[in-house]
Design a protein around this motif. Structure first.
Motif: not given
Length: 254
Positions: A76-98
């Motif tokens: 139900d959360f969808g991609y909110r899962f990443y925002i809630d469970y992934v550290p900020q520095e890794d989130l930035k990396m995931l956006i770049e990789i995407n």
């Protein structure tokens, strides 16, 4: 700390999906059943991304063991899962990789795109603890113009120690693409080739065999096994067997 990254940041305009109707979704039942069957046969967490609805079509129940969240809640959360469970520095990396991943993906001939998988490591938070996981994403269904509508993803504990390790490859291609988080670009590299003995040494190493055990199993001397390991390390440009096993896992060499 509240993240300044939003769920929409994960959906690149380079993969904008349109014109998926309800009759198309009626055909996804078999895909979900296949994902459930795969879940029962593996320790890996499995989920299906829906790039049209910008969420998850399916999330396996065993994802709770990894992050502590219930599968239906994460779905139900969808991609909110990443925002809630992934550290900020890794989130930035995931956006770049995407973003860079889709840019490369769109240069691949449409007929070959479903053959490619992108793999990378990032942290997932469970309470105050961080776990480094490996994420592999493979297209399931493409639109007529080659965009990804549905993709299947697997998550397992990473063999390495640091986030990143970004690879896009097609099995048997002989080359692969590796993304540099320092230079912010893809580099095409040749896949290494292991001999049968080198592959056997790696396989036995994953099972925890000692040098003497490996020598006995392949009917070679310990010095010969050491030579095989040196050759493996040189080919992979790694320093020890742990790094070699990580490389082999990411490149499906064993």
């Amino acid at each position: 700390m509240e993240s300044n990254i939003k769920t929409g940041d994960f959906f690149s305009l380079q993969n904008s999906v349109e014109s998926i109707n309800e009759s198309d979704y009626e055909k996804t039942g078999l895909i979900i059943e296949a994902a459930r069957a795969f879940e029962r046969s593996t320790y890996q967490c499995v989920y299906i991304i829906d790039y049209f609805k910008r969420g998850f079509l399916y999330v396996s129940g065993n994802i709770a063991k990894l992050c502590g969240g219930e599968a239906e809640k994460i779905k139900d959360f969808g991609y909110r899962f990443y925002i809630d469970y992934v550290p900020q520095e890794d989130l930035k990396m995931l956006i770049e990789i995407n973003n860079k991943g889709f840019k490369l993906f769109n240069t691949i001939p449409i007929g070959e795109r479903k053959d490619y998988t992108i793999s990378y490591d990032f942290h997932i938070m469970r309470g105050k603890c961080k776990r480094l996981v490996n994420h592999k994403l493979t297209p399931l269904i493409l639109t007529k113009d080659g965009r990804i509508w549905l993709a299947i993803c697997t998550i397992s504990l990473a063999a390495g120690n640091e986030p990143g390790n970004v690879i896009m490859k097609k099995p048997g291609a002989g080359t692969f693409y590796q993304y540099s988080l320092y230079d912010h670009k893809w580099e095409e590299r040749k896949e290494i080739i292991l001999t049968d003995n080198e592959r056997e040494v790696l396989s036995l190493s994953t099972q925890g065999y000692t040098m003497n055990d490996i020598a006995d199993n392949i009917c070679k001397s310990v010095d010969t096994v050491k030579a095989y390991k040196r050759s493996i390390f040189q080919k992979m440009d790694v320093k020890n067997i742990a790094e070699a096993l990580t490389y082999a896992q990411n490149h499906q060499l064993i």
